[in-house]
Design a protein around this motif. Sequence first.
Motif, mmCIF file in Angstrom:
data_model
loop_
_atom_site.group_PDB
_atom_site.id
_atom_site.type_symbol
_atom_site.label_atom_id
_atom_site.label_comp_id
_atom_site.label_asym_id
_atom_site.label_seq_id
_atom_site.Cartn_x
_atom_site.Cartn_y
_atom_site.Cartn_z
ATOM 1 N N ASP A 292 -2.903 3.172 -3.353
ATOM 2 C CA ASP A 292 -2.834 2.600 -2.003
ATOM 3 C C ASP A 292 -2.875 1.080 -2.018
ATOM 4 O O ASP A 292 -2.246 0.425 -1.177
ATOM 5 C CB ASP A 292 -3.991 3.119 -1.146
ATOM 6 C CG ASP A 292 -3.874 4.604 -0.829
ATOM 7 O OD1 ASP A 292 -2.773 5.159 -0.991
ATOM 8 O OD2 ASP A 292 -4.900 5.196 -0.428
ATOM 9 N N TYR A 293 -3.621 0.504 -2.968
ATOM 10 C CA TYR A 293 -3.793 -0.945 -2.998
ATOM 11 C C TYR A 293 -3.117 -1.584 -4.214
ATOM 12 O O TYR A 293 -3.559 -2.587 -4.745
ATOM 13 C CB TYR A 293 -5.279 -1.303 -2.866
ATOM 14 C CG TYR A 293 -5.724 -1.081 -1.434
ATOM 15 C CD1 TYR A 293 -5.501 -2.048 -0.461
ATOM 16 C CD2 TYR A 293 -6.271 0.135 -1.045
ATOM 17 C CE1 TYR A 293 -5.846 -1.824 0.863
ATOM 18 C CE2 TYR A 293 -6.618 0.371 0.285
ATOM 19 C CZ TYR A 293 -6.393 -0.612 1.228
ATOM 20 O OH TYR A 293 -6.717 -0.389 2.555
ATOM 21 N N HIS A 294 -2.001 -0.969 -4.608
ATOM 22 C CA HIS A 294 -1.019 -1.552 -5.527
ATOM 23 C C HIS A 294 -1.548 -1.851 -6.924
ATOM 24 O O HIS A 294 -1.058 -2.752 -7.603
ATOM 25 C CB HIS A 294 -0.390 -2.803 -4.904
ATOM 26 C CG HIS A 294 0.304 -2.516 -3.611
ATOM 27 N ND1 HIS A 294 1.492 -1.818 -3.547
ATOM 28 C CD2 HIS A 294 -0.048 -2.790 -2.324
ATOM 29 C CE1 HIS A 294 1.853 -1.688 -2.279
ATOM 30 N NE2 HIS A 294 0.934 -2.259 -1.515
ATOM 31 N N GLY A 295 -2.538 -1.059 -7.358
ATOM 32 C CA GLY A 295 -2.938 -1.087 -8.751
ATOM 33 C C GLY A 295 -2.150 -0.071 -9.563
ATOM 34 O O GLY A 295 -2.441 0.155 -10.742
ATOM 35 N N GLN A 296 -1.158 0.516 -8.920
ATOM 36 C CA GLN A 296 -0.319 1.526 -9.558
ATOM 37 C C GLN A 296 1.021 1.546 -8.842
ATOM 38 O O GLN A 296 1.084 1.457 -7.617
ATOM 39 C CB GLN A 296 -0.993 2.895 -9.452
ATOM 40 C CG GLN A 296 -0.235 4.046 -10.076
ATOM 41 C CD GLN A 296 -1.042 5.325 -10.017
ATOM 42 O OE1 GLN A 296 -2.077 5.450 -10.662
ATOM 43 N NE2 GLN A 296 -0.595 6.277 -9.220
ATOM 44 N N THR A 297 2.101 1.645 -9.601
ATOM 45 C CA THR A 297 3.431 1.721 -9.005
ATOM 46 C C THR A 297 3.719 3.166 -8.591
ATOM 47 O O THR A 297 3.020 4.095 -9.017
ATOM 48 C CB THR A 297 4.497 1.248 -10.000
ATOM 49 O OG1 THR A 297 4.496 2.126 -11.137
ATOM 50 C CG2 THR A 297 4.225 -0.185 -10.455
ATOM 51 N N PRO A 298 4.752 3.380 -7.775
ATOM 52 C CA PRO A 298 5.067 4.750 -7.355
ATOM 53 C C PRO A 298 5.324 5.714 -8.511
ATOM 54 O O PRO A 298 5.104 6.919 -8.376
ATOM 55 C CB PRO A 298 6.326 4.565 -6.495
ATOM 56 C CG PRO A 298 6.183 3.185 -5.927
ATOM 57 C CD PRO A 298 5.560 2.383 -7.035
ATOM 58 N N ASP A 299 5.784 5.183 -9.663
ATOM 59 C CA ASP A 299 6.022 6.067 -10.809
ATOM 60 C C ASP A 299 4.789 6.227 -11.698
ATOM 61 O O ASP A 299 4.864 6.825 -12.775
ATOM 62 C CB ASP A 299 7.212 5.585 -11.632
ATOM 63 C CG ASP A 299 7.000 4.202 -12.238
ATOM 64 O OD1 ASP A 299 5.900 3.628 -12.052
ATOM 65 O OD2 ASP A 299 7.925 3.692 -12.894
ATOM 66 N N GLY A 300 3.650 5.689 -11.262
ATOM 67 C CA GLY A 300 2.396 5.905 -11.978
ATOM 68 C C GLY A 300 2.002 4.823 -12.955
ATOM 69 O O GLY A 300 0.940 4.918 -13.580
ATOM 70 N N ALA A 301 2.822 3.780 -13.116
ATOM 71 C CA ALA A 301 2.463 2.692 -14.027
ATOM 72 C C ALA A 301 1.285 1.902 -13.460
ATOM 73 O O ALA A 301 1.243 1.601 -12.265
ATOM 74 C CB ALA A 301 3.654 1.770 -14.241
ATOM 75 N N GLN A 302 0.332 1.574 -14.322
ATOM 76 C CA GLN A 302 -0.848 0.830 -13.893
ATOM 77 C C GLN A 302 -0.516 -0.656 -13.749
ATOM 78 O O GLN A 302 0.251 -1.211 -14.527
ATOM 79 C CB GLN A 302 -1.982 1.014 -14.902
ATOM 80 C CG GLN A 302 -2.373 2.463 -15.133
ATOM 81 C CD GLN A 302 -2.932 3.115 -13.885
ATOM 82 O OE1 GLN A 302 -4.002 2.764 -13.417
ATOM 83 N NE2 GLN A 302 -2.193 4.075 -13.338
ATOM 84 N N MET A 303 -1.129 -1.303 -12.758
ATOM 85 C CA MET A 303 -0.881 -2.718 -12.492
ATOM 86 C C MET A 303 -2.216 -3.445 -12.321
ATOM 87 O O MET A 303 -3.148 -2.913 -11.712
ATOM 88 C CB MET A 303 -0.033 -2.884 -11.229
ATOM 89 C CG MET A 303 1.346 -2.248 -11.322
ATOM 90 S SD MET A 303 2.408 -3.035 -12.560
ATOM 91 C CE MET A 303 2.871 -4.532 -11.691
ATOM 92 N N PRO A 304 -2.310 -4.687 -12.832
ATOM 93 C CA PRO A 304 -3.583 -5.420 -12.802
ATOM 94 C C PRO A 304 -3.790 -6.169 -11.488
ATOM 95 O O PRO A 304 -3.795 -7.393 -11.434
ATOM 96 C CB PRO A 304 -3.440 -6.383 -13.982
ATOM 97 C CG PRO A 304 -1.972 -6.693 -14.006
ATOM 98 C CD PRO A 304 -1.277 -5.423 -13.606
ATOM 99 N N MET A 305 -3.988 -5.438 -10.420
ATOM 100 C CA MET A 305 -4.113 -6.023 -9.086
ATOM 101 C C MET A 305 -5.561 -6.400 -8.794
ATOM 102 O O MET A 305 -6.491 -5.676 -9.175
ATOM 103 C CB MET A 305 -3.624 -5.012 -8.046
ATOM 104 C CG MET A 305 -3.451 -5.567 -6.656
ATOM 105 S SD MET A 305 -2.035 -6.686 -6.583
ATOM 106 C CE MET A 305 -1.918 -6.945 -4.813
ATOM 107 N N LEU A 306 -5.740 -7.520 -8.136
ATOM 108 C CA LEU A 306 -7.059 -7.910 -7.640
ATOM 109 C C LEU A 306 -6.996 -7.926 -6.118
ATOM 110 O O LEU A 306 -6.105 -8.546 -5.534
ATOM 111 C CB LEU A 306 -7.457 -9.280 -8.182
ATOM 112 C CG LEU A 306 -8.860 -9.786 -7.834
ATOM 113 C CD1 LEU A 306 -9.408 -10.667 -8.963
ATOM 114 C CD2 LEU A 306 -8.878 -10.572 -6.523
ATOM 115 N N ASN A 307 -7.920 -7.221 -5.483
ATOM 116 C CA ASN A 307 -7.975 -7.145 -4.028
ATOM 117 C C ASN A 307 -9.331 -7.617 -3.521
ATOM 118 O O ASN A 307 -10.356 -7.441 -4.188
ATOM 119 C CB ASN A 307 -7.742 -5.709 -3.548
ATOM 120 C CG ASN A 307 -6.283 -5.307 -3.610
ATOM 121 O OD1 ASN A 307 -5.455 -5.803 -2.850
ATOM 122 N ND2 ASN A 307 -5.952 -4.404 -4.532
#
Length: 233
Positions: A159-174
Amino acid sequence: MSGSHGVTFPNESADYRAARHKLLDAEARLREQTEEVACLRRELPLGGVVKSDYVFEEGGRNLADNQTTKLVRLSELFQDEKDSLIIYSFMYGPAMNAPCPMCTSLLDGLNGNALHIRQRVNFAVVAESPLKRIRPFARERGWGNLRLLSSASNTYTADYHGQTPDGAQMPMLNVFTRRGGQIHHFYGTELLYAPFPEGMDARHVDSVWPLWNMLDFTPEGRGTVWYPELRYG
């Protein structure tokens, strides 16, 4: 601005001093721009009310404790007197063989500063993997100051963009803020998803990452082919 401080170093040349003054002017402009950006960030209107009062899994305070597990809601991550919450999404999903070395480098530094950070705001680190994977690695790294949570049983990371729709993890800070009994999203490091020039990466959290800032002081710089590893030697 150039030369206004009167500082010189032993045996430097006139060419060095002229170039250093030019750099000093650029550094002063960057300092002002950094504060301008911080001011714009502070003046953001409230973002949306959080999608859910997410329930995370958390272990005991002692990383050697493999038995204690509790459930904690997003709202419970706020201490009574602190209305801001920073959450870093640690790239360690259930399909990954090992945690992200880049995230690990960043968290190595934040672990040392977590006690200071928590004097002003709430701070937590969330990973998509279950606790039984997160905590042994955290123990190996000595991350005793980080509040580590698993989002394996909720949709926070997606929901808060630490993951892409295809499941890849992303280093997001919220960043979230509590106002009038509600929790709102306040800021996310969207620069992570913005296009960036060739030879450069997102740099969305570089301002809190000691590694790259230290290397940028040197003649070699950060380079374009070296990245931190989980282990050396």
